[in-house]
Design a protein around this motif. Structure first.
Motif, short mmCIF file in Angstrom:
data_model
loop_
_atom_site.label_atom_id
_atom_site.label_comp_id
_atom_site.label_asym_id
_atom_site.label_seq_id
_atom_site.Cartn_x
_atom_site.Cartn_y
_atom_site.Cartn_z
N LYS A 77 9.13 -26.38 45.99
CA LYS A 77 9.06 -24.82 46.31
C LYS A 77 9.77 -24.33 47.52
CE LYS A 77 5.23 -23.57 47.79
NZ LYS A 77 3.63 -22.97 48.31
N ARG A 79 9.85 -21.37 50.44
CA ARG A 79 9.17 -20.38 50.80
C ARG A 79 9.85 -19.83 52.11
NH1 ARG A 79 3.88 -18.18 51.23
NH2 ARG A 79 3.35 -17.34 53.28
N ASP A 123 8.64 -15.87 42.84
CA ASP A 123 7.09 -16.12 41.98
C ASP A 123 6.08 -15.65 42.70
OD1 ASP A 123 8.70 -17.91 40.29
OD2 ASP A 123 8.36 -19.76 41.33
N ASP A 141 7.93 -16.87 47.80
CA ASP A 141 8.27 -18.17 47.46
C ASP A 141 8.73 -18.44 45.94
OD1 ASP A 141 5.97 -19.14 45.71
OD2 ASP A 141 4.67 -18.62 47.52
N ARG A 142 9.31 -19.41 45.62
CA ARG A 142 9.98 -19.69 44.27
C ARG A 142 9.90 -21.13 43.91
NH1 ARG A 142 14.72 -16.94 41.19
NH2 ARG A 142 14.79 -18.42 39.39
N LYS A 143 9.47 -21.45 42.93
CA LYS A 143 9.56 -22.97 42.32
C LYS A 143 11.02 -23.32 42.11
CE LYS A 143 8.13 -26.20 39.04
NZ LYS A 143 7.45 -26.59 37.82
#
Length: 155
Positions: A77, A79, A123, A141-143
């Motif tokens: 992830k 962030r 996300d 955040d995003r994977k």
């Protein structure tokens, strides 16, 4: 392994591409998929542009004030948090939710799209106010997807 960095930037338009280039460079070096890097860099640019435009009045002596950008790449992830010293989101300090992003009024309108873009590209998004002195905080955040053989890819 993880990477994190934090910048204190002046509320000037020139600071936005600086933050964006640092994020892209970090992600490229770590081995993050270029499409994910691009999406997160656009979201970061929008959050920084909001801080520059809405992040508070000029400081004494005519300086533009500052805002903070923090990025964490850890495991799967990324962030990102952008915090300014402006008035914050109306009502958020009283427990009311931050305003829902609304699309721009017209296709040619350059204002009003930032928060919508951030929500589309990340996300999870949190909009709030800093406790105490005030100021808005946008975190998202995003994977991550990794390139094959990426240095930071989790096993």
């Amino acid at each position: 392994m993880s990477i994190w960095w934090s910048l204190h930037l002046r509320r000037e338009a020139a600071s936005v591409p600086l933050a964006r280039r640092l994020l892209i460079g970090t992600m490229e070096t770590a081995g993050v998929d270029p499409d994910v890097s691009f999406d997160l860099s656009v979201a970061l640019s929008e959050a920084c542009a909001n801080a520059v435009e809405h992040g508070g009045a000029s400081a004494p002596g005519g300086t533009a004030g500052a805002y903070r950008v923090t990025a964490y790449l850890d495991g799967e992830k990324c962030r990102i948090e952008v915090a300014d010293s402006g008035p914050g989101f109306p009502g958020a300090s009283r427990g009311c939710p931050a305003p829902a992003p609304r699309p721009a009024a017209a296709e040619s309108d350059e204002h009003g799209r930032g928060l919508c873009l951030i929500r589309e590209l990340a996300d999870h998004v949190h909009l709030g106010n800093k406790p105490g002195r005030g100021g808005a905080v946008i975190s998202f955040d995003r994977k991550l997807k990794w390139r094959e053989g990426a240095p930071l890819m989790t096993a």
